[in-house]
Structure formats: structure tokens, C-alpha cells
Design a protein around this motif. Sequence first.
Motif, PDB file in Angstrom:
ATOM      1  N   ALA A 165       0.844  -1.206   0.000  1.00 49.22           N
ATOM      2  CA  ALA A 165       0.000   0.000   0.000  1.00 49.22           C
ATOM      3  C   ALA A 165       0.877   1.253   0.000  1.00 49.22           C
ATOM      4  CB  ALA A 165      -0.924  -0.006   1.209  1.00 49.22           C
ATOM      5  N   LEU A 166       1.942   1.219   0.792  1.00 46.06           N
ATOM      6  CA  LEU A 166       2.876   2.342   0.825  1.00 46.06           C
ATOM      7  C   LEU A 166       3.530   2.534  -0.539  1.00 46.06           C
ATOM      8  CD1 LEU A 166       4.265   4.490   2.558  1.00 46.06           C
ATOM      9  CD2 LEU A 166       6.005   2.780   3.096  1.00 46.06           C
ATOM     10  N   LEU A 167       3.898   1.439  -1.193  1.00 45.47           N
ATOM     11  CA  LEU A 167       4.499   1.500  -2.521  1.00 45.47           C
ATOM     12  C   LEU A 167       3.527   2.106  -3.527  1.00 45.47           C
ATOM     13  CD1 LEU A 167       6.895   0.781  -4.374  1.00 45.47           C
ATOM     14  CD2 LEU A 167       5.836  -1.461  -4.701  1.00 45.47           C
ATOM     15  N   VAL A 168       2.267   1.716  -3.457  1.00 45.36           N
ATOM     16  CA  VAL A 168       1.250   2.274  -4.360  1.00 45.36           C
ATOM     17  C   VAL A 168       1.110   3.773  -4.120  1.00 45.36           C
ATOM     18  CG1 VAL A 168      -1.227   2.287  -4.870  1.00 45.36           C
ATOM     19  CG2 VAL A 168       0.002   0.123  -4.708  1.00 45.36           C
ATOM     20  N   LEU A 169       1.096   4.209  -2.882  1.00 45.67           N
ATOM     21  CA  LEU A 169       0.990   5.636  -2.568  1.00 45.67           C
ATOM     22  C   LEU A 169       2.204   6.410  -3.082  1.00 45.67           C
ATOM     23  CD1 LEU A 169      -0.480   5.539   1.060  1.00 45.67           C
ATOM     24  CD2 LEU A 169      -1.634   6.226  -1.044  1.00 45.67           C
ATOM     25  N   VAL A 170       3.374   5.827  -2.930  1.00 45.10           N
ATOM     26  CA  VAL A 170       4.591   6.488  -3.427  1.00 45.10           C
ATOM     27  C   VAL A 170       4.534   6.607  -4.947  1.00 45.10           C
ATOM     28  CG1 VAL A 170       7.091   6.206  -3.710  1.00 45.10           C
ATOM     29  CG2 VAL A 170       6.047   5.874  -1.468  1.00 45.10           C
ATOM     30  N   LEU A 171       4.112   5.534  -5.625  1.00 47.10           N
ATOM     31  CA  LEU A 171       3.997   5.565  -7.085  1.00 47.10           C
ATOM     32  C   LEU A 171       2.982   6.607  -7.547  1.00 47.10           C
ATOM     33  CD1 LEU A 171       4.222   1.782  -8.065  1.00 47.10           C
ATOM     34  CD2 LEU A 171       5.877   3.580  -8.538  1.00 47.10           C
ATOM     35  N   LEU A 172       1.857   6.700  -6.871  1.00 54.08           N
ATOM     36  CA  LEU A 172       0.855   7.712  -7.222  1.00 54.08           C
ATOM     37  C   LEU A 172       1.417   9.119  -7.016  1.00 54.08           C
ATOM     38  CD1 LEU A 172      -2.440   6.140  -5.807  1.00 54.08           C
ATOM     39  CD2 LEU A 172      -1.770   6.404  -8.212  1.00 54.08           C
ATOM     40  N   GLY A 173       2.156   9.315  -5.951  1.00 58.97           N
ATOM     41  CA  GLY A 173       2.783  10.611  -5.707  1.00 58.97           C
ATOM     42  C   GLY A 173       3.789  10.962  -6.795  1.00 58.97           C
ATOM     43  N   LEU A 174       4.583   9.979  -7.215  1.00 66.88           N
ATOM     44  CA  LEU A 174       5.557  10.213  -8.282  1.00 66.88           C
ATOM     45  C   LEU A 174       4.888  10.516  -9.616  1.00 66.88           C
ATOM     46  CD1 LEU A 174       8.247   7.497  -7.450  1.00 66.88           C
ATOM     47  CD2 LEU A 174       8.454   9.974  -7.206  1.00 66.88           C
ATOM     48  N   ILE A 175       3.788   9.845  -9.888  1.00 73.59           N
ATOM     49  CA  ILE A 175       3.044  10.115 -11.131  1.00 73.59           C
ATOM     50  C   ILE A 175       2.513  11.549 -11.120  1.00 73.59           C
ATOM     51  CG2 ILE A 175       0.930   9.535 -12.393  1.00 73.59           C
ATOM     52  CD1 ILE A 175       1.467   6.578 -11.644  1.00 73.59           C
ATOM     53  N   PHE A 176       1.975  11.973  -9.991  1.00 73.04           N
ATOM     54  CA  PHE A 176       1.456  13.345  -9.860  1.00 73.04           C
ATOM     55  C   PHE A 176       2.579  14.363 -10.052  1.00 73.04           C
ATOM     56  CE2 PHE A 176       0.434  17.029  -7.158  1.00 73.04           C
ATOM     57  CZ  PHE A 176      -0.708  17.461  -7.818  1.00 73.04           C
ATOM     58  N   GLU A 177       3.717  14.133  -9.419  1.00 74.37           N
ATOM     59  CA  GLU A 177       4.858  15.053  -9.568  1.00 74.37           C
ATOM     60  C   GLU A 177       5.366  15.070 -11.004  1.00 74.37           C
ATOM     61  OE1 GLU A 177       6.484  17.282  -7.574  1.00 74.37           O
ATOM     62  OE2 GLU A 177       4.754  16.968  -6.270  1.00 74.37           O
ATOM     63  N   ASN A 178       5.360  13.904 -11.649  1.00 74.34           N
ATOM     64  CA  ASN A 178       5.800  13.832 -13.038  1.00 74.34           C
ATOM     65  C   ASN A 178       4.899  14.671 -13.943  1.00 74.34           C
ATOM     66  OD1 ASN A 178       7.376  12.979 -15.191  1.00 74.34           O
ATOM     67  ND2 ASN A 178       6.078  11.200 -15.591  1.00 74.34           N
ATOM     68  N   ARG A 179       3.606  14.657 -13.715  1.00 75.79           N
ATOM     69  CA  ARG A 179       2.686  15.485 -14.499  1.00 75.79           C
ATOM     70  C   ARG A 179       2.982  16.962 -14.301  1.00 75.79           C
ATOM     71  NH1 ARG A 179      -3.040  12.370 -13.548  1.00 75.79           N
ATOM     72  NH2 ARG A 179      -2.563  10.599 -14.876  1.00 75.79           N
ATOM     73  N   LYS A 180       3.227  17.367 -13.049  1.00 74.40           N
ATOM     74  CA  LYS A 180       3.553  18.769 -12.788  1.00 74.40           C
ATOM     75  C   LYS A 180       4.841  19.168 -13.492  1.00 74.40           C
ATOM     76  CE  LYS A 180       3.618  19.584  -8.385  1.00 74.40           C
ATOM     77  NZ  LYS A 180       3.502  19.793  -6.950  1.00 74.40           N
ATOM     78  N   LEU A 181       5.832  18.276 -13.464  1.00 73.34           N
ATOM     79  CA  LEU A 181       7.106  18.564 -14.126  1.00 73.34           C
ATOM     80  C   LEU A 181       6.952  18.656 -15.642  1.00 73.34           C
ATOM     81  CD1 LEU A 181       9.576  16.402 -12.022  1.00 73.34           C
ATOM     82  CD2 LEU A 181       9.412  18.889 -12.087  1.00 73.34           C
ATOM     83  N   LYS A 182       6.092  17.821 -16.220  1.00 74.96           N
ATOM     84  CA  LYS A 182       5.843  17.891 -17.658  1.00 74.96           C
ATOM     85  C   LYS A 182       5.240  19.241 -18.041  1.00 74.96           C
ATOM     86  CE  LYS A 182       5.285  13.055 -18.944  1.00 74.96           C
ATOM     87  NZ  LYS A 182       4.346  12.027 -19.419  1.00 74.96           N
ATOM     88  N   LYS A 183       4.294  19.731 -17.230  1.00 73.93           N
ATOM     89  CA  LYS A 183       3.689  21.036 -17.500  1.00 73.93           C
ATOM     90  C   LYS A 183       4.735  22.142 -17.399  1.00 73.93           C
ATOM     91  CE  LYS A 183      -0.953  19.856 -15.930  1.00 73.93           C
ATOM     92  NZ  LYS A 183      -1.972  20.079 -14.895  1.00 73.93           N
ATOM     93  N   ALA A 184       5.562  22.078 -16.377  1.00 73.34           N
ATOM     94  CA  ALA A 184       6.609  23.088 -16.198  1.00 73.34           C
ATOM     95  C   ALA A 184       7.606  23.018 -17.349  1.00 73.34           C
ATOM     96  CB  ALA A 184       7.325  22.881 -14.863  1.00 73.34           C
ATOM     97  N   TYR A 185       7.952  21.814 -17.787  1.00 80.08           N
ATOM     98  CA  TYR A 185       8.872  21.648 -18.911  1.00 80.08           C
ATOM     99  C   TYR A 185       8.290  22.258 -20.182  1.00 80.08           C
ATOM    100  CZ  TYR A 185      11.626  19.490 -22.582  1.00 80.08           C
ATOM    101  OH  TYR A 185      12.391  19.283 -23.690  1.00 80.08           O
ATOM    102  N   THR A 186       7.009  22.050 -20.415  1.00 81.40           N
ATOM    103  CA  THR A 186       6.357  22.611 -21.598  1.00 81.40           C
ATOM    104  C   THR A 186       6.410  24.128 -21.570  1.00 81.40           C
ATOM    105  OG1 THR A 186       4.873  20.704 -21.678  1.00 81.40           O
ATOM    106  CG2 THR A 186       4.210  22.636 -22.920  1.00 81.40           C
TER     107      THR A 186
END
Length: 120
Positions: free
Chosen positions: A13-34
Motif C-alpha cells: 500500500a505504501l508502494l502504491v501511494l509512493v507511485l501515485l505521488g511520483l506520477i502526480f509530480e511527473n505530471r507537474k514537471l511535464k507542465k513546467a517543462y512545456t
Amino acid sequence: MGTLDYIVIGLLALLVLVLLGLIFENRKLKKAYTLLDAALEAKEQTITDLKASRVAVKEVIEHFSISDEVMAEIATGKSREEISHRLGIPVSRIELIVKFDTLKKEQKEKKSSANRRAKI
């Protein structure tokens, strides 16, 4: 279920939460990169335009006598293309000469109106 099973489920469950957090951060970084990529592209275009403008200004200054001839022909009603062909200079250069002449006239008008106001 034993204690070990609960630990494994908790870690998953902790691993799933960490992965979801990383996915969310990755989306924010993609927007900033654009956004940064668009800003960088605009900066590069501005630099290119400024370099071209600097070269054009230098050419206009070096060939100042052509400026008077171009403006005289514009005043007679000839098209920019006709003037370009006759003088053997690009239309963009003729447009730049016209633009500089317009700016020069506007600046003279501002100075003369400021002088009139100062006299009043």
C-alpha cells in the motif's frame, strides 16, 4: 493471516501511494517543462530577430544615401517592389528604411511639440 502478511500488505500500500505521488509530480514537471520550452523557443526567436535587426540597421546606416533615394521614390508613389528592383536591394530593407523614416518624423514631431509647450 499472520503479522508478516499485514506487513507485506502495508508495504504494498505504501508502494502504491509512493507511485501515485511520483506520477502526480511527473505530471507537474511535464507542465513546467512545456512552459519552459515555450519560453526558451520565444527567447531564441527574439535573439534571432534582434540579430537580424542589428544587421539590417547596420546596413541602413552604412547605406544612408540610399535612404533618401528610397523615401523620394516612395513619395512619388512607386511601390516597394519597384524600388527594390530598381535599386537592387531587398524589399525588407526598403520597409526598414520606411520604418526608420517614420520613427524619425515622429521623434521630430514630439520634439517640436515639446518645444512649443515649453515656450507657452
